[in-house]
Design an enzyme around this catalytic site. Structure first.
Site, mmCIF file in Angstrom:
data_model
loop_
_atom_site.group_PDB
_atom_site.id
_atom_site.type_symbol
_atom_site.label_atom_id
_atom_site.label_comp_id
_atom_site.label_asym_id
_atom_site.label_seq_id
_atom_site.Cartn_x
_atom_site.Cartn_y
_atom_site.Cartn_z
ATOM 1 N N ASP A 24 0.859 -1.167 0.000
ATOM 2 C CA ASP A 24 0.000 0.000 0.000
ATOM 3 C C ASP A 24 0.906 1.232 0.000
ATOM 4 O OD1 ASP A 24 -2.152 1.633 -0.130
ATOM 5 O OD2 ASP A 24 -3.232 0.766 1.544
HETATM 6 C C1 BGC Z 1 -4.899 3.289 -0.194
HETATM 7 C C2 BGC Z 1 -5.038 2.260 -1.288
HETATM 8 C C3 BGC Z 1 -4.873 2.910 -2.630
HETATM 9 C C4 BGC Z 1 -3.516 3.592 -2.672
HETATM 10 C C5 BGC Z 1 -3.217 4.247 -3.988
HETATM 11 C C6 BGC Z 1 -3.628 4.094 -0.342
HETATM 12 O O1 BGC Z 1 -3.578 5.165 0.538
HETATM 13 O O2 BGC Z 1 -4.928 2.651 1.058
HETATM 14 O O3 BGC Z 1 -6.271 1.603 -1.179
HETATM 15 O O4 BGC Z 1 -4.987 1.966 -3.654
HETATM 16 O O5 BGC Z 1 -3.464 4.574 -1.658
HETATM 17 O O6 BGC Z 1 -3.927 5.401 -4.159
#
Ligand code: BGC
Length: 750
Positions: A286
């Site tokens: 993540d």
């Molecule tokens: C979120 C993800 C997301 C990623 C990219 C993160 O902060 O938890 O779900 O896909 O950002 O934007």
């Protein structure tokens, strides 16, 4: 000639492989992957594992860096997120084609509930319980996303959550593992269509692995402490379902699980996902979660974080830059096994081959296709259908003096006062996770526009009344006067678009601002009130509800919100949604979910004597149970029958019930099957959803609904974490929601 040309655009790059050119096409993807891998330096390998955000939009801290393009040209980047559109993606891909090995870039994006066409938020879609419609919504998202040069969506989010304080409940399918697993699979199938290699698909990404939805206190990014049985039984199955449906990628999560950050969690990623489940895609971290293991207190610096992340099976580093900085050196020092680096690179290259990017890195860069999918009327029509199906009718009392007829649907001759901060709101209809476009205000249909599209404007009145979230009551007087001129008042209340979503945990789920006061003031006029509640999560609205004759939970419904709500308000669509998550009476009941254990001192739903598992100041029952949702018609369940009450071994049980539409209009019911295992080696939930069927009936029409039950439906993780069923007594329950069921007992022996 003795080579395999693995990339048409690689021009001079050929790989000695020992086969005739004529058989080159027959090489397996694994052979092609290896032929590329063999050419790569350690730095280029680390580059494939490196993902940066473009500078256009982002959900975390972006490292300002004007060398990104240079790094692409040097093969130091495998993927980018937040770069959309044929023009931009083509440009960056052209830079990638200037790198030594010309390995194409992957473009990923959070396409959570629509790209150009915004669908209802995922929790709302889950309320439809309509797997085909949910799959279609993902399919359409994939068609539009892939037409804009993007190969990959960071969806579906398949996190189970039983805590509406957590802002990301909006992004999942709710609290139930069975429903959540089916929806996870439907979404993956929708995104990946007929398979990678087609130009109208995007890779799916099941996230966030794992247990992110169980953050302590409902606070985003917080720790998760969970028993192995709870993990296996409740939180992992939707991930397994996504994997089984072919999800090309997984994303790990921000939380620690029992003390080990998911990003550095070998048990989750290597043992379960890549080991036991044999997942052959790749895992992306993540946002910056590899580097965040330092703040967790798990890694001492970015080098250590890179070592822990890769060793644990996190293949791609989203935005933390730890891999690109440290992996080559870590491998040279023997701190990270080259086999693991190679495995991660292979997994990523494999997907690039499967997508066909080595054959044509620009295959998703087609202006004509992008143009064609820009405002596709079929997609807009599908969004309206999905939005109608997502709305849940929670209350529909008759108007004073009327019997048997609910306040809803409205009729064309009623004068309707539309009051509240959402009547003319535009972007709030989109919800937190949606793409924004310059012409949004023209193309999104707010409620006001949807109503004008439906009824004579002379019958519509409007007053805003108040803002979503401040203390200003100056609009009350006008709202009251407007209400007085109407036959019925429709009041729109709820949360602003940025109040549910990532990092949007709330300790209070009450209506924000002065919304409750506004409703009380309007109620004093004596006019009947219809409430429309716009939100990304279950809110607590008991006070407002007490003033309302009818309530529709309208979530955030996307591009076609206003049209869909008007369709339901006027009965052109008879509401059929069912809650995919329990609605608590107060925050004090959270976590609350229908499939809880019984305890040694079980309490009935309502107020209790002392010394049972209950509150002294609140019934245990929720405001609205899981699976609940009304219709403009009424349904009656009769003739509940079982094929046997005593079964053995591999026999099959058939449970049937007759459903009759006893009301005046055609309607759809979702018939739900629950099972309870009465005695187990470990205690079992009071009921668990095991099946459902949607049936549409004309007034007076009846239909026999049948469920087939096998011992597979009785299985659970026992005290040794063995997934099996035990002989004994079971309750079979069928009904219209998790609370209102008919029950019959059976015995099932070995
Ligand atoms: C979120 C993800 C997301 C990623 C990219 C993160 O902060 O938890 O779900 O896909 O950002 O934007």
């Amino acid at each position: 000639m003795r080579y395999v040309q693995y990339c048409k655009y690689a021009g001079l790059i050929v790989v000695l492989f020992g086969f005739q050119n004529s058989s080159a096409q027959k090489k397996t993807i694994d052979q092609k992957v290896d032929s590329v891998l063999n050419l790569m330096t350690l730095e280029e390998k680390a580059g494939q594992l490196n993902q940066y955000s473009g500078d256009w939009s982002f959900t975390g801290p972006v490292t300002k860096d004007n060398t990104k393009i240079q790094q692409v040209k040097e093969g130091k980047l495998g993927s980018m997120l937040n770069v959309v559109g044929v023009e931009k993606t083509r440009l960056l891909q052209q830079y990638a084609m200037q790198s030594r090995l010309k390995i194409p870039l992957l473009f990923g994006q959070d396409v959570i509930h629509g790209f150009r066409t915004t669908f209802p938020l995922p929790l709302a879609e889950a309320a439809s319980w309509d797997l085909e419609a949910i799959q279609l919504s993902a399919r359409i998202s994939a068609i539009e996303t892939s037409a804009a040069g993007v190969h990959w969506t960071f969806a579906p989010m398949v996190d189970i959550s039983r805590d509406p304080r957590w802002g990301r409940v909006m992004e999942g399918a709710g609290e139930d593992t069975y429903l959540g697993s089916l929806i996870a699979a439907a979404r993956v199938k929708g995104f990946q269509g007929k398979g990678l290699g087609n130009t109208d698909v995007v890779m799916a990404c099941a996230k966030h692995f794992a247990a992110y939805g169980a953050a302590v206190g409902g606070r985003d990014y917080n720790s998760v402490d969970m028993s192995p049985r709870m993990l296996w039984e409740t939180y992992l199955p939707p991930f397994f379902a996504a994997k089984e449906a072919g999800a090309a990628t997984f994303m790990n999560s921000f939380n620690d699980l029992n003390g080990i950050p998911a990003t550095g969690n070998r048990y989750l990623q290597r043992d379960i996902l890549k080991g036991k489940w044999n997942f052959n895609g790749f895992v992306v971290s993540d946002w910056a979660s590899i580097g965040e293991m330092i703040a967790h207190g798990f890694a001492k610096d970015t080098s250590h974080a890179a070592q822990l992340g890769l060793s644990a099976g996190s293949d791609m580093d989203m935005e933390s830059r730890s891999y690109i900085k440290h992996l080559p050196q870590l491998v040279r020092e023997g701190k990270v096994k080259i086999e693991w680096l190679d495995d991660a690179v292979r997994r990523i290259l494999r997907k690039k081959f499967e997508l066909g990017l080595f054959d044509d890195p620009f295959k998703f860069s087609n202006e004509h296709r992008q143009q064609q999918q820009w405002n596709n009327p079929q997609h807009i029509a599908a969004a309206r259908e999905m939005a109608k199906k997502s709305i849940v009718l929670l209350k529909n009392h008759p108007l004073p003096g009327e019997v048997g007829v609910g306040t809803l649907p409205l009729t064309n001759n009623q004068k309707v006062a539309l009051i509240g901060p959402f009547v003319k709101a535009v972007k709030d209809n989109l919800g937190f996770w949606s793409m924004e476009w310059e012409d949004d205000s023209a193309r999104i249909v707010p409620l006001w526009k949807g109503m004008l599209n439906k009824v004579d404007p002379a019958n519509l009145l409007y007053a805003k009344g108040c803002n979503i979230n401040d203390a200003d009551t100056s609009g009350f007087a006008e709202a009251i006067e407007t209400a007085k001129q109407s036959d019925v008042v429709v009041i729109t209340i709820g949360e602003a678009r940025d109040m549910s979503g990532e990092a949007k945990s709330r300790s209070s789920l009450q209506l924000p601002g002065v919304q409750n006061q506004l409703i009380a003031a309007i109620a004093a006029t004596g006019k009947p009130i219809v409430l429309l509640i716009h939100a990304g999560r279950p809110l607590i609205f008991d006070k407002a509800a007490s003033h309302a004759s009818a309530i529709l939970y309208t979530w955030w419904l996307g591009t076609e919100a206003g049209n869909a709500i008007a369709d339901v308000l006027y009965g052109d669509y008879n509401p059929s949604g069912k809650l995919p998550i329990t609605f608590p009476r107060t925050e004090g009941q959270i976590p609350i979910y229908y499939n809880h254990y019984s305890t040694g001192r079980p309490a009935e739903d309502e107020f209790q004597n002392n010394y049972v598992s209950a509150y002294i100041d609140l019934p245990n029952s929720p405001a609205y149970p899981f699976g609940y949702g009304l219709s403009y018609t009424s349904f009656v369940f009769t003739d509940f029958k079982l094929s046997s009450t005593s079964l053995k071994g591999n026999q099959t049980l058939t449970a049937s019930i007759t459903l009759t539409n006893t009301g005046r209009v055609k309607g759809k019911e979702t018939v739900q099957l629950y099972i309870r295992d009465l005695v187990g080696k470990v205690v079992r939930p009071v009921k668990e959803l095991k099946g459902f069927k949607q049936v549409e009936l004309n007034p007076g029409e009846s239909k026999v609904i049948t469920f087939t039950i096998t011992t597979n439906d009785l299985r659970f993780y026992d005290d040794q974490l063995i997934y099996n069923w035990e002989p004994g007594e079971f309750e079979i329950m069928i009904g219209s929601n998790s609370k209102e069921v008919q029950v019959k007992k059976i015995n099932w022996s070995r």
